[in-house]
Design a protein around this motif. Structure first.
Motif, mmCIF file in Angstrom:
data_model
loop_
_atom_site.group_PDB
_atom_site.id
_atom_site.type_symbol
_atom_site.label_atom_id
_atom_site.label_comp_id
_atom_site.label_asym_id
_atom_site.label_seq_id
_atom_site.Cartn_x
_atom_site.Cartn_y
_atom_site.Cartn_z
ATOM 1 N N MET A 118 6.178 4.782 6.487
ATOM 2 C CA MET A 118 5.203 4.825 5.405
ATOM 3 C C MET A 118 4.207 5.961 5.623
ATOM 4 S SD MET A 118 2.881 1.734 3.849
ATOM 5 C CE MET A 118 1.932 1.469 5.329
ATOM 6 N N GLY A 119 4.083 6.818 4.616
ATOM 7 C CA GLY A 119 3.118 7.903 4.675
ATOM 8 C C GLY A 119 3.634 9.141 5.382
ATOM 9 N N THR A 120 4.811 9.075 6.022
ATOM 10 C CA THR A 120 5.335 10.237 6.727
ATOM 11 C C THR A 120 6.515 10.868 5.989
ATOM 12 O OG1 THR A 120 6.880 8.909 8.046
ATOM 13 C CG2 THR A 120 4.655 9.240 8.929
ATOM 14 N N SER A 121 7.077 10.149 5.049
ATOM 15 C CA SER A 121 8.205 10.657 4.294
ATOM 16 C C SER A 121 7.725 11.457 3.095
ATOM 17 C CB SER A 121 9.085 9.497 3.812
ATOM 18 O OG SER A 121 10.030 9.943 2.871
ATOM 19 N N LYS A 122 8.535 12.444 2.685
ATOM 20 C CA LYS A 122 8.205 13.225 1.498
ATOM 21 C C LYS A 122 8.306 12.367 0.237
ATOM 22 C CE LYS A 122 9.719 17.711 3.334
ATOM 23 N NZ LYS A 122 10.659 18.852 3.136
ATOM 24 N N LYS A 123 9.008 11.235 0.350
ATOM 25 C CA LYS A 123 9.233 10.392 -0.817
ATOM 26 C C LYS A 123 8.365 9.142 -0.818
ATOM 27 C CE LYS A 123 14.049 11.899 -1.283
ATOM 28 N NZ LYS A 123 15.469 11.461 -1.338
ATOM 29 N N ALA A 124 7.540 8.963 0.213
ATOM 30 C CA ALA A 124 6.693 7.772 0.293
ATOM 31 C C ALA A 124 5.313 8.146 0.814
ATOM 32 C CB ALA A 124 7.340 6.734 1.201
ATOM 33 N N HIS A 125 4.287 7.588 0.165
ATOM 34 C CA HIS A 125 2.905 7.891 0.553
ATOM 35 C C HIS A 125 2.047 6.643 0.388
ATOM 36 C CE1 HIS A 125 3.883 12.188 0.557
ATOM 37 N NE2 HIS A 125 4.593 11.918 -0.521
ATOM 38 N N LYS A 126 1.065 6.489 1.262
ATOM 39 C CA LYS A 126 0.155 5.368 1.150
ATOM 40 C C LYS A 126 -0.663 5.498 -0.135
ATOM 41 C CE LYS A 126 -0.457 4.617 6.121
ATOM 42 N NZ LYS A 126 -1.445 4.604 7.232
ATOM 43 N N LEU A 127 -0.846 4.399 -0.832
ATOM 44 C CA LEU A 127 -1.663 4.421 -2.039
ATOM 45 C C LEU A 127 -3.085 4.867 -1.711
ATOM 46 C CD1 LEU A 127 -0.612 1.176 -3.955
ATOM 47 C CD2 LEU A 127 0.197 3.515 -4.296
ATOM 48 N N SER A 128 -3.549 4.526 -0.529
ATOM 49 C CA SER A 128 -4.909 4.900 -0.129
ATOM 50 C C SER A 128 -5.064 6.394 0.086
ATOM 51 C CB SER A 128 -5.296 4.159 1.155
ATOM 52 O OG SER A 128 -4.321 4.348 2.164
ATOM 53 N N SER A 129 -3.932 7.120 0.170
ATOM 54 C CA SER A 129 -4.003 8.579 0.333
ATOM 55 C C SER A 129 -4.018 9.304 -1.018
ATOM 56 C CB SER A 129 -2.818 9.082 1.162
ATOM 57 O OG SER A 129 -1.604 8.993 0.433
ATOM 58 N N ILE A 130 -3.826 8.550 -2.110
ATOM 59 C CA ILE A 130 -3.834 9.152 -3.450
ATOM 60 C C ILE A 130 -5.266 9.143 -3.974
ATOM 61 C CG2 ILE A 130 -2.923 9.023 -5.793
ATOM 62 C CD1 ILE A 130 -0.560 7.431 -4.673
ATOM 63 N N ILE A 131 -5.807 10.339 -4.267
ATOM 64 C CA ILE A 131 -7.201 10.436 -4.694
ATOM 65 C C ILE A 131 -7.361 10.673 -6.185
ATOM 66 C CG2 ILE A 131 -7.945 11.255 -2.432
ATOM 67 C CD1 ILE A 131 -8.069 14.081 -3.665
ATOM 68 N N ASN A 160 0.826 -1.208 0.000
ATOM 69 C CA ASN A 160 0.000 0.000 0.000
ATOM 70 C C ASN A 160 0.861 1.259 0.000
ATOM 71 O OD1 ASN A 160 -2.326 1.644 0.092
ATOM 72 N ND2 ASN A 160 -2.240 1.744 2.334
ATOM 73 N N LEU A 161 1.827 1.304 -0.927
ATOM 74 C CA LEU A 161 2.797 2.401 -0.879
ATOM 75 C C LEU A 161 3.213 2.884 -2.271
ATOM 76 C CD1 LEU A 161 4.505 3.931 1.282
ATOM 77 C CD2 LEU A 161 6.338 2.326 0.790
ATOM 78 N N TYR A 162 3.292 4.206 -2.401
ATOM 79 C CA TYR A 162 3.974 4.813 -3.544
ATOM 80 C C TYR A 162 5.244 5.428 -2.982
ATOM 81 C CZ TYR A 162 5.649 8.344 -6.746
ATOM 82 O OH TYR A 162 6.464 9.113 -7.550
ATOM 83 N N TYR A 163 6.377 5.106 -3.596
ATOM 84 C CA TYR A 163 7.611 5.722 -3.135
ATOM 85 C C TYR A 163 8.499 6.110 -4.316
ATOM 86 C CZ TYR A 163 9.498 0.936 -3.635
ATOM 87 O OH TYR A 163 9.856 -0.299 -4.110
ATOM 88 N N LYS A 164 9.221 7.207 -4.113
ATOM 89 C CA LYS A 164 10.155 7.713 -5.111
ATOM 90 C C LYS A 164 11.528 7.698 -4.450
ATOM 91 C CE LYS A 164 10.610 11.612 -8.340
ATOM 92 N NZ LYS A 164 10.016 12.918 -8.745
#
Length: 220
Positions: free
Chosen positions: A140-153, A127-131
C-alpha cells in the motif's frame, strides 16, 4: 511518461518544482497527464458502500473496445479457415495483409478493453486508492497503481481540445494530486458534466478540494 532512475517523470518534475519552495498547488503540473482521451463518457462513478466509491466502465465504452477485438478475432478466424480449407482460393498478399490487420485490431481492442474495465477504487476502509484488479496491503502506497487516501490532497480537472483530423473534440481529465505534487489519472473522457459531478462527489467523500486547470490544445 518515462522513468528516470526508478522514479516516474511526473514525480521528478514535481519534486523539482517543490524544490523552488513554491506552494504545493503551484508545484503541481497543469498540463494534461494523458494527452488525447476519449470523446465519449467511458466510466461512471458508483457508491459501492458507505466507505467505498468506484468507477465502472460505461456500456458504450465496453462495446466500442470490444468491436476492435471482435474485428481482429474475426479476421484471424477467417484466415485460419482459409488456410485449413484446401478448396479455398486465397491470394497470398491478401492473406498476409488481413492477418496483420487481425493481429493489430486484436491487440488494440484487447489493450483498450483491459484499460477500460480495470477497476478504479477509493476505499476508506483500507485507506487506499487503487487502479487494479487486486491490491495488497503489504504494498500500500508503494505501488504505482495504489496510493493511500491520506496522501491525496486534491482532485484536478483539466480540459483538453484534441485535434483529431476533421473531427476535433474536447476531453477532460480527472486526476488525483498526491502530497509530493505528482498526479495520477483516474478517468479521461469527453463528458464534462460527468467529470465535474464525479469530482464533487469524490471531493466530499475524501474531504479534499477540486483544482481546475486551464484547458489545453493537443496538436497532431
Amino acid at each position: 511518461m518515462d522513468s528516470i532512475g526508478g522514479f516516474h517523470q511526473e514525480v521528478i518534475e514535481a519534486r523539482e518544482r517543490k524544490g523552488k519552495n513554491l506552494p504545493i498547488k503551484q508545484a503541481v503540473n497543469i498540463y494534461p497527464l494523458k494527452p488525447g482521451g476519449a470523446s465519449f463518457r467511458t466510466h461512471k462513478l458508483v457508491q459501492v458502500s458507505s466507505s467505498k466509491m468506484a468507477y465502472q466502465p460505461s456500456i458504450f465504452a465496453i462495446v466500442f473496445c470490444s468491436l476492435f477485438l471482435f474485428i481482429g478475432i474475426g479476421l484471424l478466424s477467417y484466415n485460419a479457415y482459409l488456410i485449413t480449407n484446401k478448396d479455398a482460393i486465397i491470394s497470398s498478399n491478401f492473406s498476409v495483409i488481413s492477418i496483420i490487420a487481425g493481429v493489430i485490431f486484436s491487440i488494440i481492442g484487447g489493450v483498450f478493453l483491459f484499460s477500460i474495465i480495470t477497476p478504479r477504487v477509493f476505499d476508506k476502509r483500507i485507506n487506499l486508492y487503487y487502479k487494479s484488479f487486486s491490491y495488497s496491503l503489504r504494498y500500500m502506497g508503494t505501488s504505482k497503481k495504489a496510493h493511500k487516501l491520506s496522501s491525496i490532497i486534491a482532485l484536478q480537472i483539466i480540459g483538453e481540445h484534441v485535434n483529431s483530423g476533421d473531427n476535433p473534440y474536447k476531453s477532460f481529465e480527472l486526476n488525483i494530486v498526491l502530497n509530493d505534487a505528482s498526479r495520477k489519472n483516474v478517468v479521461d473522457h469527453g463528458n464534462l458534466k460527468s467529470i465535474v459531478s464525479d469530482a464533487k462527489i469524490l471531493s466530499e467523500f475524501l474531504n479534499i478540494p477540486i483544482w481546475h486547470a486551464t484547458s489545453h490544445v493537443e496538436t497532431d
